[in-house]
Structure formats: structure tokens, C-alpha cells
Design a protein around this motif. Sequence first.
Motif, short mmCIF file in Angstrom:
data_model
loop_
_atom_site.label_atom_id
_atom_site.label_comp_id
_atom_site.label_asym_id
_atom_site.label_seq_id
_atom_site.Cartn_x
_atom_site.Cartn_y
_atom_site.Cartn_z
N HIS A 48 0.86 -1.17 0.00
CA HIS A 48 0.00 0.00 0.00
C HIS A 48 0.90 1.23 0.00
CE1 HIS A 48 -2.93 2.97 1.25
NE2 HIS A 48 -3.90 2.07 1.23
N PRO A 49 0.63 2.26 -0.83
CA PRO A 49 1.51 3.44 -0.87
C PRO A 49 1.75 4.07 0.49
CG PRO A 49 -0.08 3.51 -2.66
CD PRO A 49 -0.48 2.36 -1.79
N SER A 50 0.73 4.08 1.34
CA SER A 50 0.90 4.64 2.68
C SER A 50 1.90 3.82 3.48
CB SER A 50 -0.44 4.68 3.42
OG SER A 50 -1.30 5.63 2.84
N GLU A 51 1.83 2.49 3.35
CA GLU A 51 2.77 1.63 4.05
C GLU A 51 4.18 1.80 3.49
OE1 GLU A 51 4.28 -1.04 6.77
OE2 GLU A 51 2.36 0.02 6.72
N GLN A 52 4.26 1.98 2.20
CA GLN A 52 5.56 2.16 1.55
C GLN A 52 6.26 3.41 2.09
OE1 GLN A 52 5.29 2.36 -2.71
NE2 GLN A 52 7.50 2.51 -3.01
N VAL A 53 5.56 4.54 2.10
CA VAL A 53 6.19 5.78 2.56
C VAL A 53 6.42 5.75 4.06
CG1 VAL A 53 4.10 7.16 2.97
CG2 VAL A 53 6.21 8.27 2.21
N ARG A 54 5.55 5.06 4.80
CA ARG A 54 5.76 4.95 6.24
C ARG A 54 7.07 4.22 6.54
NH1 ARG A 54 1.24 3.26 7.58
NH2 ARG A 54 0.43 5.10 8.61
N ARG A 55 7.39 3.19 5.75
CA ARG A 55 8.64 2.45 5.95
C ARG A 55 9.85 3.32 5.62
NH1 ARG A 55 8.28 -3.43 6.04
NH2 ARG A 55 6.11 -4.00 6.41
N TYR A 56 9.73 4.19 4.61
CA TYR A 56 10.82 5.10 4.31
C TYR A 56 11.05 6.05 5.49
CZ TYR A 56 10.36 3.64 -0.59
OH TYR A 56 10.32 2.93 -1.75
N LEU A 73 9.86 15.87 13.46
CA LEU A 73 10.33 16.64 12.31
C LEU A 73 10.01 15.96 10.98
CD1 LEU A 73 13.91 17.68 13.53
CD2 LEU A 73 11.72 18.84 13.93
N VAL A 74 9.67 14.68 11.01
CA VAL A 74 9.53 13.90 9.78
C VAL A 74 8.08 13.46 9.57
CG1 VAL A 74 10.25 11.81 8.56
CG2 VAL A 74 11.91 13.09 9.94
N LYS A 75 7.55 13.70 8.39
CA LYS A 75 6.22 13.23 7.99
C LYS A 75 6.33 12.59 6.61
CE LYS A 75 4.36 15.02 11.68
NZ LYS A 75 3.91 14.15 12.80
N GLY A 76 5.27 11.88 6.20
CA GLY A 76 5.31 11.22 4.89
C GLY A 76 3.95 11.24 4.22
N ILE A 77 3.97 11.38 2.88
CA ILE A 77 2.71 11.35 2.13
C ILE A 77 2.88 10.47 0.89
CG2 ILE A 77 2.04 13.67 2.88
CD1 ILE A 77 2.74 14.60 -0.01
N ALA A 78 1.77 9.87 0.48
CA ALA A 78 1.68 9.19 -0.81
C ALA A 78 0.62 9.93 -1.62
CB ALA A 78 1.29 7.73 -0.62
N TYR A 79 0.95 10.23 -2.87
CA TYR A 79 0.07 11.06 -3.70
C TYR A 79 -0.23 10.31 -5.00
CZ TYR A 79 -1.54 15.23 -6.27
OH TYR A 79 -2.27 16.14 -7.00
N GLN A 90 -9.65 2.86 2.29
CA GLN A 90 -9.56 2.90 3.76
C GLN A 90 -8.51 3.90 4.21
OE1 GLN A 90 -9.06 -1.08 5.29
NE2 GLN A 90 -10.73 -1.91 4.09
N MET A 91 -8.58 5.09 3.62
CA MET A 91 -7.61 6.13 3.96
C MET A 91 -7.66 6.48 5.45
SD MET A 91 -8.01 8.58 0.61
CE MET A 91 -7.31 10.02 1.40
N ASP A 92 -8.83 6.35 6.05
CA ASP A 92 -8.95 6.71 7.46
C ASP A 92 -8.07 5.84 8.35
OD1 ASP A 92 -10.75 4.65 6.59
OD2 ASP A 92 -11.67 4.70 8.58
N LYS A 93 -7.82 4.60 7.89
CA LYS A 93 -6.99 3.69 8.69
C LYS A 93 -5.51 4.05 8.63
CE LYS A 93 -9.99 -0.36 8.64
NZ LYS A 93 -10.08 -1.81 8.39
N THR A 94 -5.12 4.84 7.64
CA THR A 94 -3.71 5.17 7.48
C THR A 94 -3.32 6.43 8.25
OG1 THR A 94 -4.00 6.56 5.52
CG2 THR A 94 -3.79 4.19 5.17
N ARG A 95 -4.30 7.24 8.64
CA ARG A 95 -4.00 8.53 9.27
C ARG A 95 -3.84 8.35 10.78
NH1 ARG A 95 -5.42 13.04 5.97
NH2 ARG A 95 -6.25 12.38 3.96
N VAL A 96 -2.73 7.75 11.18
CA VAL A 96 -2.51 7.49 12.60
C VAL A 96 -1.27 8.19 13.14
CG1 VAL A 96 -3.75 5.31 12.66
CG2 VAL A 96 -1.36 5.33 11.97
N ASP A 97 -0.25 8.40 12.30
CA ASP A 97 0.99 8.96 12.82
C ASP A 97 1.59 10.02 11.90
OD1 ASP A 97 1.81 7.39 10.73
OD2 ASP A 97 2.77 5.87 11.99
N GLY A 98 0.90 10.38 10.82
CA GLY A 98 1.43 11.38 9.92
C GLY A 98 2.56 10.90 9.04
#
Length: 551
Positions: A48-56, A73-79, A90-98
Motif C-alpha cells: 500500500h503506498p501509505s505503508e511504503q512511505v511509512r517504511r521510508y 520533524l519527519v512526515k510522509g505522504i503518498a500522492y 480505507q484512507m482513514d486507517k492510514t492517518r494514525v501517525d502522519g
Amino acid sequence: MDAILCGVHPETEEPSYVLVELKQWRRMELVGEGLVKTSDAAAQPVLHPSEQVRRYCRQLLDFTPRFARAPRLVKGIAYLHDAVYDPAWQMDKTRVDGLGELFAADTQKDLAGFLCSLLDTDAGSAAGAREAAVDLLAARHTPARNLLTTAASTFEKREEFILLDEQQVAYESVMGALEKVDSKGSSEAKKKVVVVSGGPGSGKSAIAITLLAALARRNRRVLHATGSKAFTETLRATVAGDERLDEMFKYFNQFGSKRENSLDVLLCDEAHRVRGLPDRVRGRFRGQIDELIDVAKVPVFLLDEHQVVRPGEVGTREYITDIVNLKGYEVLDIRLDGQFRCGGSDKFDEWVRRLLRLSPERPIVWSELVAGSDDEYVVDAAESPQELEAWLLQQADLRGGNARMTAGFCWDWSQPVEVDGTRRLVDDVKIGGWSRPWNARPEAPVPGVPSSSLWASDPRGFGQVGCIYSAQGFEYDWAGVIFGDDLIIRERDWVSDSGSSKDDRVNTAKDADFDRLVRNTYKVLMTRGMQGVCLYSKDPATNQILRKFAR
């Protein structure tokens, strides 16, 4: 990453970083926890793109101490800039830690608002933004203390190996070398390189994992590295136990850009797989071994010279020692004599080396070699592949444990096929009326079948035939080995034939090199079993001789 936006936070005026993953997908379908399929990747699921960027983001936080101290200081987004928002994502499930916010083409206003909340758009912040970028590029990359603390906590919950004899000597030598380097200071200390060599099952990996746990508990900057995807992924699955710790298990080719002495200890397990002769870099010769030596105060190489099975693998004691001496460092050379695989049978390892003519001594019948001893290792040979498979099932049923079949790489390794809407393996290994598939290809997962990395440890691995790439570095109780036409016996000696090999990595080697590599390959396959082995060759003359010596 596709991009990292560096700026100043509009409220706190601290540096602010947004990691960006861009996707050109037009659709995305959830197919499992953290997995999706797209129109561009129909063959298999992807992260999932959200999981991918979260791992980065986690990688940056865990391996950059300045960010570990201030993760805010660090946040991540998938666009997904070509896709329209779908509630099924299920975007709501990904918005937990920015760290894994997800945006689509029709949510650009939300994206703009999110970025503006993290990055000051006032022109007066430009100098601060440039400074943030410079700080990012200059940041020291090494395991952060909180990652090591997590590792220590995880490792403490696991049963430790008991190190014996030379194994404990190797452990103490590494600890002592690090203490000496520390006592003199990095500018004065003479780097010490520890080279630990031993046969299959002599405890090399046990030493490496014990050192990793002990050093993590001491908050020392330590990483484990191998050249094997299967071995590394299995360690991540069975030792790490926490996805954050996966990145403590690296590959040899990941240290070329690391700063000198950025680690206290680097544990190079399966170091016989270090690859490549030196290349000229910035006017001087530099190879993978140089990189591994330079990155740590105390580099540790654990190897078995008889497991070099591919062209370009250069991890021998002599080669590593020569490079260390040229660099003016000190070598601590430790040899492991014990045997803890193959039932602890030193005699079996000797029997294999003699049988494959990797020893100057002539082959000997197994029963004669162990006569008068209490050696309980089981050695047998079968008349057919059907008999070999039945032997494995019988041993596992009557005496317990797991069993696996392996073979020389003498058959094609096909991509899975679609049968009635289900992906299935192809029965590539065919001998007479008997046929079985290779294990799954690394890039082509099959439902109900373990990945190639987990073939040796997953109970579902029986029934598939493993090759050297799936078996090396692992062990199971009962080993069945099928010799192909790449190594046969003629006039009482082995004859190798690169034309019979389907391994494109090896069959182009010079004849003498191929002969050495293929013998080492079969030695590795034959020494995976903890309790016993059964051999079979599809060449009748060779099989007759195997049956003679396996009595």
C-alpha cells in the motif's frame, strides 16, 4: 523516495521534512493487510503506498540519530495524482501517525493544506529551508540508540545460543577487539578485522546472532549483513520479530556510501558470498570487501570457503586477509573445528569432502568410515527419485523433524501458470515418470506455497525441489539431494558439464571454475541435513557409485 521536501515548520520554526511517494496509478484495490493491486501490477500484490512511505520514514528515523531524537520533524505522504479517491482505500486507517498520509487527484486541497501545516510558505523562511536541506545531507547515518534499545529488548526475550570452544573464542575476540579500539580512540586505534572460518554447522551464524544481541544490549552501533536474500529475509522473520528491526539485517552491497567507522561492529555472515574484484573508484582500487572493512571499527567476516558457489564470489580467508594487510590493519584469524549440523558428525563432513574430491584423501564407504564409532548420522542412496522422496517421508514420520529435497540446477525454472484461475507451479524437475516443481521464484509468489526465502523453514516447502539459492545458509532434519548431469562420475572421477547447467550465473564460467563451483554446490546441498541425507543421481553409472559409498 520520489522527493523530500525540506522547510521550516510554520508554528515551531523547527526544520520540517516531508517524504513524498508519487504514484501514477489510476486505480488501487486492497487485497490484504497493507497490500494492494493496481492496473499496472496485476500479477502480484504490492505494498500500500501509505505503508511504503511509512517504511521510508521509519528508515530515516531509525538510522539517523538527529531525527531519532526528534521524530516530530519527519512526515510522509503518498500522492496518487492520476486517481480519484475511493472509500475502499480505507484512507482513514492510514492517518494514525502522519508518516503515511494518502492523497488523490480530487483531494488536492487537502494535500495543500497538509503541506502548508508543515512547511512555512513565507519567503522569509527560505534560508531556514535551505539550512534544513543541508542538515539532512550532512546527517550521520548509523543505527539510532532507540532502535538498538528496541533490538535489545526483543533479543532478550529469545533463547540465546550457548557458545562452545572456538565459538566462545570468536565472541570474546570481537568484544576484546572493540574494547581495545575504544580505549585508544578512533583516531589512534588500529582497526582490527576478525575472520572466522568453519565448515557447515560449525556455529558461524550462532556467533553472529549472539554478538548482535549482546552488542545491541550495550547500545553499540552494530548491523548484520549477508549476500543472500533468502537468508536475510529468514533472519528478519525469525530473529527480528519486529519490522523495525528488519533493517538491522542488511546486504553486503548496501555499505558503499557509508561513512568510515560509522558502525562499531559489522557482522558479515556467510562472507564467502562477498562479491566482486576491486573497481577503480576515484583513482584507487576499491571493492566490496574494502567497503565492509571501512564502515566499522571492528568488521567481522564469518565464512566457509567450500561454499563459494558462484563466479565473482571472493570471500576466502586468504583474499580477505590480503586486503586487510594491504590496508595496514590487524587480522584476528579464528578457525572453528566443531560440527553442530549433520548430527554433530565431523566424519560426515569428511565423507562428503572425500566423495566430491574436495579433499586429497580418496572416497570411502560410509559404514567403513564410522566403524567402531558411535556416530548416528544416517547416510543412504536411492534407486529412483520416487524412492528418495519416500525415504524422506518415512524418516520424518518415524524419527520426527522436517525434510526437504534439493537438486543441481539442471532443469528449467518456469514462471507459474494460471490453471482454472489459480496460479500454480510447473513440474520442471522431471526424471522418467516422476516430476516435481522447483520452489516458488522470488518474484512470482504462488498461493499456498512459501516464498523462495522461506522454502527451507516453512512446513509447506516439502514437495517442491529447492536449488542452491534456496538451501544455502539453512538446515533441516532430513536432506534429499538429486544430482543432475552437471556433475557425473566417469572412470572413478567426477566430470563436470557446464552445458547441462541451467544456471546462467554459473554455466558461463571457465571449465576449471565451473568444476570447483559445482562441486561446492553439491557439498552445500549434501550438508543441510541435521539427522541424515539420501542421495540420487539421474545418471545410472553415477548413481551406482553413490549407492556403493553411501552404504
